[in-house]
Design a protein around this motif. Structure first.
Motif, PDB file in Angstrom:
ATOM      1  N   PHE A   1      -6.709   2.104  -3.139  1.00  0.00           N
ATOM      2  CA  PHE A   1      -5.803   1.380  -2.299  1.00  0.00           C
ATOM      3  C   PHE A   1      -4.445   1.599  -3.400  1.00  0.00           C
ATOM      4  O   PHE A   1      -3.913   0.555  -3.848  1.00  0.00           O
ATOM      5  CB  PHE A   1      -5.848   0.130  -1.944  1.00  0.00           C
TER       6      PHE A   1
ATOM      7  N   PHE B   1       3.571 -17.402  13.481  1.00  0.00           N
ATOM      8  CA  PHE B   1       3.260 -16.572  12.332  1.00  0.00           C
ATOM      9  C   PHE B   1       3.566 -16.964  11.165  1.00  0.00           C
ATOM     10  O   PHE B   1       4.624 -17.728  10.791  1.00  0.00           O
ATOM     11  CB  PHE B   1       4.067 -15.246  12.595  1.00  0.00           C
TER      12      PHE B   1
ATOM     13  N   TYR C   1       0.846  -1.038  -0.201  1.00  0.00           N
ATOM     14  CA  TYR C   1      -0.100  -0.029   0.069  1.00  0.00           C
ATOM     15  C   TYR C   1       1.008   1.236   0.071  1.00  0.00           C
ATOM     16  O   TYR C   1       1.816   1.440   0.675  1.00  0.00           O
ATOM     17  CB  TYR C   1      -1.048  -0.201   1.168  1.00  0.00           C
TER      18      TYR C   1
ATOM     19  N   ASN D   1     -10.946  -1.080  12.884  1.00  0.00           N
ATOM     20  CA  ASN D   1     -11.880  -0.599  11.926  1.00  0.00           C
ATOM     21  C   ASN D   1     -13.182  -0.205  12.363  1.00  0.00           C
ATOM     22  O   ASN D   1     -14.055  -1.230  12.690  1.00  0.00           O
ATOM     23  CB  ASN D   1     -11.897  -1.686  10.689  1.00  0.00           C
TER      24      ASN D   1
ATOM     25  N   VAL E   1      -5.938  -5.995  17.331  1.00  0.00           N
ATOM     26  CA  VAL E   1      -4.953  -6.191  18.635  1.00  0.00           C
ATOM     27  C   VAL E   1      -4.314  -4.806  18.687  1.00  0.00           C
ATOM     28  O   VAL E   1      -3.585  -4.559  19.878  1.00  0.00           O
ATOM     29  CB  VAL E   1      -3.826  -7.219  18.082  1.00  0.00           C
TER      30      VAL E   1
ATOM     31  N   VAL F   1      -3.090   6.557  11.734  1.00  0.00           N
ATOM     32  CA  VAL F   1      -2.504   5.493  10.671  1.00  0.00           C
ATOM     33  C   VAL F   1      -0.691   5.815  10.663  1.00  0.00           C
ATOM     34  O   VAL F   1      -0.502   7.029  10.982  1.00  0.00           O
ATOM     35  CB  VAL F   1      -2.615   6.016   9.013  1.00  0.00           C
ATOM     36  N   VAL F   2       0.120   4.953  10.067  1.00  0.00           N
ATOM     37  CA  VAL F   2       1.461   5.152   9.983  1.00  0.00           C
ATOM     38  C   VAL F   2       1.663   5.366   8.514  1.00  0.00           C
ATOM     39  O   VAL F   2       1.204   4.667   7.524  1.00  0.00           O
ATOM     40  CB  VAL F   2       2.386   3.898  10.516  1.00  0.00           C
TER      41      VAL F   2
ATOM     42  N   GLY G   1      -7.006   6.036   2.486  1.00  0.00           N
ATOM     43  CA  GLY G   1      -7.825   4.913   2.413  1.00  0.00           C
ATOM     44  C   GLY G   1      -8.403   4.579   3.758  1.00  0.00           C
ATOM     45  O   GLY G   1      -8.891   3.098   3.772  1.00  0.00           O
ATOM     46  N   ARG G   2      -8.756   5.295   4.415  1.00  0.00           N
ATOM     47  CA  ARG G   2      -9.807   5.094   5.326  1.00  0.00           C
ATOM     48  C   ARG G   2     -11.106   5.855   5.178  1.00  0.00           C
ATOM     49  O   ARG G   2     -11.564   6.220   6.544  1.00  0.00           O
ATOM     50  CB  ARG G   2      -9.089   5.670   6.880  1.00  0.00           C
TER      51      ARG G   2
ATOM     52  N   GLN H   1      -1.957  -3.289   4.078  1.00  0.00           N
ATOM     53  CA  GLN H   1      -3.405  -3.938   3.872  1.00  0.00           C
ATOM     54  C   GLN H   1      -3.997  -3.577   2.889  1.00  0.00           C
ATOM     55  O   GLN H   1      -4.737  -2.475   2.751  1.00  0.00           O
ATOM     56  CB  GLN H   1      -4.262  -3.807   5.216  1.00  0.00           C
TER      57      GLN H   1
ATOM     58  N   SER I   1     -12.333  -2.047  17.308  1.00  0.00           N
ATOM     59  CA  SER I   1     -13.391  -2.734  16.851  1.00  0.00           C
ATOM     60  C   SER I   1     -12.977  -4.369  17.463  1.00  0.00           C
ATOM     61  O   SER I   1     -11.478  -4.628  17.696  1.00  0.00           O
ATOM     62  CB  SER I   1     -13.156  -3.097  15.425  1.00  0.00           C
ATOM     63  N   ASP I   2     -13.674  -5.198  17.645  1.00  0.00           N
ATOM     64  CA  ASP I   2     -13.452  -6.517  18.358  1.00  0.00           C
ATOM     65  C   ASP I   2     -12.485  -7.182  17.360  1.00  0.00           C
ATOM     66  O   ASP I   2     -12.514  -7.331  16.080  1.00  0.00           O
ATOM     67  CB  ASP I   2     -14.749  -7.170  18.175  1.00  0.00           C
ATOM     68  N   GLY I   3     -11.452  -7.763  17.768  1.00  0.00           N
ATOM     69  CA  GLY I   3     -10.538  -8.663  17.153  1.00  0.00           C
ATOM     70  C   GLY I   3      -9.293  -7.822  16.731  1.00  0.00           C
ATOM     71  O   GLY I   3      -8.118  -8.223  16.569  1.00  0.00           O
TER      72      GLY I   3
ATOM     73  N   ALA J   1      -4.000   0.401  15.153  1.00  0.00           N
ATOM     74  CA  ALA J   1      -3.683   0.507  13.748  1.00  0.00           C
ATOM     75  C   ALA J   1      -4.326  -0.473  12.895  1.00  0.00           C
ATOM     76  O   ALA J   1      -4.566  -0.320  11.753  1.00  0.00           O
ATOM     77  CB  ALA J   1      -2.169   0.022  13.641  1.00  0.00           C
ATOM     78  N   PHE J   2      -4.936  -1.549  13.413  1.00  0.00           N
ATOM     79  CA  PHE J   2      -5.577  -2.792  12.767  1.00  0.00           C
ATOM     80  C   PHE J   2      -7.045  -2.509  13.144  1.00  0.00           C
ATOM     81  O   PHE J   2      -7.793  -3.475  12.815  1.00  0.00           O
ATOM     82  CB  PHE J   2      -5.066  -4.084  13.271  1.00  0.00           C
TER      83      PHE J   2
ATOM     84  N   LYS K   1      -9.187 -11.797  14.470  1.00  0.00           N
ATOM     85  CA  LYS K   1      -9.727 -12.488  15.406  1.00  0.00           C
ATOM     86  C   LYS K   1     -11.177 -13.167  14.807  1.00  0.00           C
ATOM     87  O   LYS K   1     -11.774 -12.541  14.110  1.00  0.00           O
ATOM     88  CB  LYS K   1     -10.400 -11.351  16.582  1.00  0.00           C
TER      89      LYS K   1
ATOM     90  N   GLY L   1       2.814  -9.885  17.183  1.00  0.00           N
ATOM     91  CA  GLY L   1       1.063  -9.897  16.910  1.00  0.00           C
ATOM     92  C   GLY L   1       0.470  -8.706  17.257  1.00  0.00           C
ATOM     93  O   GLY L   1      -0.701  -8.271  16.798  1.00  0.00           O
TER      94      GLY L   1
ATOM     95  N   ARG M   1     -21.439  -4.499  15.240  1.00  0.00           N
ATOM     96  CA  ARG M   1     -20.286  -4.980  15.312  1.00  0.00           C
ATOM     97  C   ARG M   1     -19.917  -4.776  16.793  1.00  0.00           C
ATOM     98  O   ARG M   1     -20.268  -3.835  17.395  1.00  0.00           O
ATOM     99  CB  ARG M   1     -19.295  -3.867  14.541  1.00  0.00           C
ATOM    100  N   ASN M   2     -19.285  -5.665  17.397  1.00  0.00           N
ATOM    101  CA  ASN M   2     -18.809  -6.010  18.450  1.00  0.00           C
ATOM    102  C   ASN M   2     -17.645  -4.875  18.776  1.00  0.00           C
ATOM    103  O   ASN M   2     -16.977  -4.935  18.012  1.00  0.00           O
ATOM    104  CB  ASN M   2     -18.391  -7.354  18.887  1.00  0.00           C
TER     105      ASN M   2
ATOM    106  N   VAL N   1      -4.340 -14.173  16.368  1.00  0.00           N
ATOM    107  CA  VAL N   1      -3.869 -13.026  17.249  1.00  0.00           C
ATOM    108  C   VAL N   1      -4.118 -11.772  16.296  1.00  0.00           C
ATOM    109  O   VAL N   1      -4.175 -10.632  16.923  1.00  0.00           O
ATOM    110  CB  VAL N   1      -2.734 -12.758  17.898  1.00  0.00           C
TER     111      VAL N   1
ATOM    112  N   SER O   1       0.571   4.483   3.543  1.00  0.00           N
ATOM    113  CA  SER O   1       0.806   3.921   4.982  1.00  0.00           C
ATOM    114  C   SER O   1       1.043   2.464   5.250  1.00  0.00           C
ATOM    115  O   SER O   1       1.055   1.679   4.435  1.00  0.00           O
ATOM    116  CB  SER O   1      -0.575   4.184   5.838  1.00  0.00           C
ATOM    117  N   VAL O   2       1.518   2.065   6.562  1.00  0.00           N
ATOM    118  CA  VAL O   2       1.650   0.796   7.035  1.00  0.00           C
ATOM    119  C   VAL O   2       0.885   0.545   8.111  1.00  0.00           C
ATOM    120  O   VAL O   2       0.607   1.400   8.975  1.00  0.00           O
ATOM    121  CB  VAL O   2       3.318   0.515   7.356  1.00  0.00           C
TER     122      VAL O   2
END
Lengths: 452, 451
Positions: free
Chosen positions: A297, A158, A95, B113, B107, B139-140, B261-262, A102, B103-105, B110-111, A218, B402, B293-294, A215, A98-99
């Motif tokens: 993207f 992983f 992408y 949504n 970690v 975002v990074v 892209g968000r 995804q 958001s559920d899930g 950054a991940f 989820k 992770g 959404r949980n 992890v 950003s990092v």
């Protein structure tokens, strides 16, 4: 193994310098023994005469060389992976802005030579694609733990998620992988390959099954069957699983939960393409980065070393401090320990030096005697310490277990033996040069007048 | 399985290696403290002047040994200052009354949504606990270094946080402006003629970091940067002490969503409650709250407390390296003290004939080695402090494999704890290294040593 050692020495200026210094020390030592066997034996006797001091000094040099070998292994490895390769030139598509990267799975279709959606701009005037199906690979990352109540390095796995047929042609250092393992992967959707360290930490063997609680995705919890082990080396802590099993899990999630997983459209992380050379990299890179197909993207194209370098940016100052503060500081301590021991020795043996001069030994021979004793102790202690570090870490953990970014362990290279030899020699030389010069300058009349 | 009734003994039985180190440490402390205490008591002992004069007479050996201690202790305090700086940054990040919702899930944020959010969508009992709320997209992103040095790096990753209401978010996170203003309502400003740039507030740490690329001390309001596809103009710089946010760039949420892209999505909702207890209550209420959404909720303190993985790793590595360095230091001082004893065997004989007891001889030589250690160690501590205190370094805090990670700009911290640890460390080395030679000195027979 010899090819690997040669590559390590030829590919890194520090290794090359250490090897030259180490070899010079060996050659100089051999020349010294052959030309002055009596002086050498005298030196050995002197070292044996104060065995306690020799032992303490060599142990001090040894433990410091042990730490330097550990630290330099990390620095060496990180430098090595950021060096651009001239052969097997691969580019990474991620992408753009950003990092973590995804991107939608559909992006892979535009760059996969086997896909009907392959970008027409990547086909030349003769209708030939700029790269073939064996020069293309996609990666997703799937991580999970065997024990959700204990998310720790020994329960975590992983996976590189990819198509099995891409392993041999595209994965670095896996060109010689047994094709039977790929076949086993293709025959079983739950098949996976694990590195030796991962097998050990999970306490599993080939043929065993295990379940992971994810992890990073989820709800995408998967079961695996180990069909083979990855070759010993850089993949010791790694694992490989099938892309279609991963993709199907998202479909299953949607069916079971009546909604898509939140990361369903962002589950592709990297696309690898092998190109012939830098010119082809520029050409393909330009086409891909300019293509409107990837909007919104948008993607960027870069070399592997460049991407790794960017990821390690956060560690830049830590690595700098290791390289320019810790290591020089330790070399200084080694030199001081040696200087201390040798200066004590010289002070205690001033009368002996005077007697040697009366017996006909030249000042240079006295200088060489003291220098030789110090270098002998330093070089042997350094070499043994580096060997001990190599054996201890590589055999016990497959390398130094110090996680930086996505590198869980740092395997100590064989060339590290030369580091030990070189730093032992140099610090002994630096530490003993001045005391040895003092011994050389001992004035017989002064010493005897004091004795009298 | 419990072998002993005493839990401490059970712990020792279960961790034999650690127990060995603990016992070694206790022995070292005993060897360190005892000579100091004995010297402070009004009992007869070998005069300290005797040791000081000997050190003065053998000044070259004393100097070289002390220098080794200077280097060893300097390196230790340098490593500890880094760990301390990281710990301090983590400890100051996160308000006990704040709750992070992801958001559920996911970690890490950054991940995560999440859709746009309104407090009014929450149940009434939960709404009652909320004082302030902020929607954030994190975002990074890629920062292109202007006029990079040929062959040098051309870009950096920087952390960009988009906020729906920046002043509210600043209040929630305890961020204050050091210079400049908050972005305007539109969040866009004209720069260099007709060109427009999006307004940002920059953290003090990252402002210094990015300034080094353009040969400045720090970036200031009015400076521009290129992040991703757009040009951005700095309108404000955060005050020092803005915890991990000092390493971020803040802007309006829609600027981040549109350019990275968000679209229409956020990473986290941060809620300010009435305090730590209410924050925990809110976490429970959010966990039980089901929408399409949980959600997962965690107090902000807990979120940052989990980011100690890197700090722990460096902490362990620092102590391991320090331990091995200490072995080197101990062996070095043993050399010095053995040499001192062999040179002064006659002195020892005379002292014994003067009536000094064996333990007084032991004490005298051990104290001498501790003097060398403290002399070198103090210089090491002071030197490291003068060279590196408050030095700004870029690092990473993370919650392990992770998990999430954040690039942070932190300051090396030489507080009393770090300097004290350095002094104790060098005293321990001196005491342990001096003990065995001193013990051998103690065992010398007076008449034999005078021969």
């Amino acid at each position: 193994m010899f090819t690997r050692i040669y590559a390590q020495i030829a590919g890194d200026y520090v290794n090359l310098a250490a090897t030259i210094i180490g070899l010079l020390a060996i050659v100089a030592g051999a020349a010294y023994i052959l030309s002055n066997p009596r002086l050498f034996l005298l030196g050995l006797k002197n070292l044996r005469r104060n065995l306690l001091r020799t032992t303490l000094t060599s142990a001090a040099i040894g433990v410091l060389a042990f730490v330097i070998t550990m630290i330099w292994t990390i620095i060496y490895f990180i430098d090595l992976i950021q060096v651009e390769r001239s052969k097997d030139f691969k580019i990474i598509v991620t992408y753009k802005w950003s990092v973590p990267s995804q991107i939608p799975m559909t992006h892979a279709d535009y760059l996969n030579p086997s896909s009907p959606k392959f970008l027409p701009e990547l086909v030349d005037a003769n209708g030939k694609k700029l790269y073939g199906p064996n020069d293309f690979m996609t990666w997703s990352f799937y991580g999970g733990t065997t024990d959700p109540n204990k998310v720790a390095p020994d329960t975590l796995v992983f996976f590189f998620v990819m198509h099995p047929e891409q392993i041999i042609p595209m994965m670095d250092d896996l060109g010689d992988l047994d094709p039977k393992l790929v076949k086993a992967m293709q025959e079983n959707p739950q098949a996976c390959l694990l590195g030796a360290d991962k097998l050990k930490s999970l306490n599993k063997r080939v043929g065993d099954r295990f379940k992971l609680t994810s992890v990073n995705y989820k709800g995408i919890d998967l079961e695996f069957e180990i069909v083979g082990a990855l070759p010993d080396g850089r993949y010791n802590a790694s694992a490989i699983m099938r892309m279609d099993y991963f993709n199907n899990a998202f479909d299953l999630y949607k069916r079971n939960n009546n909604r898509e997983h939140t990361l369903a459209h962002k589950r592709l992380n990297l696309i690898w393409i092998r190109v012939g050379d830098r010119d082809m990299f520029d050409k393909i890179g330009g086409i891909v980065e300019e293509s409107p197909q990837f909007a919104p993207f948008l993607v960027k194209v870069e070399t592997a070393s460049s991407l790794i370098g960017s990821f390690l940016e956060a560690y830049r100052m830590i690595i700098w401090a290791m390289k320019w503060v810790l290591v020089p500081g330790m070399l200084l301590i080694m030199s001081l320990v040696m200087a201390n021991a040798i200066s004590i020795t010289v002070r205690e043996r001033r009368s002996e030096m005077a007697v040697m001069k009366v017996l006909g030994y030249s000042p240079n021979q006295v200088f060489l005697l003291i220098l030789g004793e110090a270098i002998f102790v330093g070089a042997i202690a350094g070499l043994l310490a580096a060997g001990a570090t190599y054996a201890f870490f590589n055999l016990k953990w497959g390398g130094i277990p110090f996680r930086i970014g996505f590198f869980p362990v740092f395997r100590i290279p064989e060339a590290a033996l030369m580091w030990g030899l070189a730093i032992g020699t140099i610090t002994a030389f630096v530490g003993s040069a001045l005391p040895a010069w003092t011994a050389r300058s001992v004035k017989v009349s002064e010493v005897f007048s004091k004795v009298a | 399985m419990n072998t002993f009734r005493n839990p401490y003994l059970n712990w020792l039985a279960e961790h034999p290696v650690l127990a060995a180190f603990v016992l070694l440490g206790i022995a070292g402390l005993f060897l360190t403290i005892l000579p100091i205490l004995l010297y402070l008591t009004p009992i007869r002992k070998v005069p300290l002047r005797y040791n000081l004069r000997n050190l003065q007479n053998r000044w070259k050996t004393t100097l070289v040994t002390a220098l080794a201690f200077t280097a060893v202790t300097g390196l230790l305090t340098f490593m500890l200052s880094f760990v301390k700086g990281m710990d301090r940054l983590i400890a100051s990040s996160g308000d006990p009354g704040n709750v992070m919702v992801m958001s559920d899930g996911a970690v890490d944020e950054a991940f995560s949504n999440l859709p746009a959010f309104s407090v009014k969508l929450l149940p009434k009992d939960l709404q009652d606990e909320i004082v302030l709320a902020s929607q954030e997209v994190y975002v990074v992103v890629m920062y292109m270094i202007p006029d990079p040095v040929p062959g040098g790096r051309t870009r950096r990753f920087v952390q960009l946080r988009g906020l729906d209401d920046m002043k509210v978010a600043a209040e929630i996170h305890g961020v204050k402006l050091g210079r400049g203003d908050w972005p305007s309502a539109g969040g866009v400003r004209e720069v260099q003629g007709a060109e427009t740039a999006l307004e940002v507030v920059i953290g003090h740490g990252i402002a210094r970091d990015l300034a080094s690329d353009v040969g400045k001390a720090t970036l200031a309001p009015g400076d521009t940067l290129v992040l991703g596809p757009r040009k951005w103009v700095i309108v404000g710089v955060m005050e020092e002490g803005s915890a991990s946010f000092g390493s971020e760039i803040w802007t309006r949420d829609r600027h981040v969503q549109e350019n990275f892209g968000r679209e229409n999505s956020y990473c986290s909702y941060v809620i300010r409650t009435g305090g730590a207890a209410k924050a925990k209550l809110a976490v429970e209420l959010i966990k039980n709250f089901k929408r399409e959404r949980n959600l997962q909720a965690v107090t902000e303190r807990d979120y940052y407390a989990k980011m100690t993985d890197t700090s722990k790793q460096f902490s362990v590595a620092s102590y391991l390296v320090a331990f091995i360095l200490a072995i080197g230091g101990v062996l070095g001082i043993m050399n010095t003290m053995y040499a001192a004893i062999s040179q002064r065997s006659k002195d020892i004989g005379v002292l014994r004939l003067m009536g000094y007891r064996r333990w007084q001889i032991l004490l005298s030589f051990q104290f001498e080695s501790m003097i060398i250690a403290i002399l070198g160690g103090s210089i090491g501590c002071i030197g490291a402090y003068l060279l590196f205190d408050s030095t700004t370094v870029t690092s990473i805090i993370s919650s392990g494999p992770g998990g999430g990670g954040k690039t942070v700009v932190l300051q090396l911290t030489f507080d009393l704890g770090v300097l004290g640890a350095g002094i104790v460390y060098c005293l321990l080395m001196g005491a342990i290294g001096g003990f065995i030679p001193a013990f051998s000195a103690m065992r010398l027979r007076p008449l034999e040593s005078l021969k």
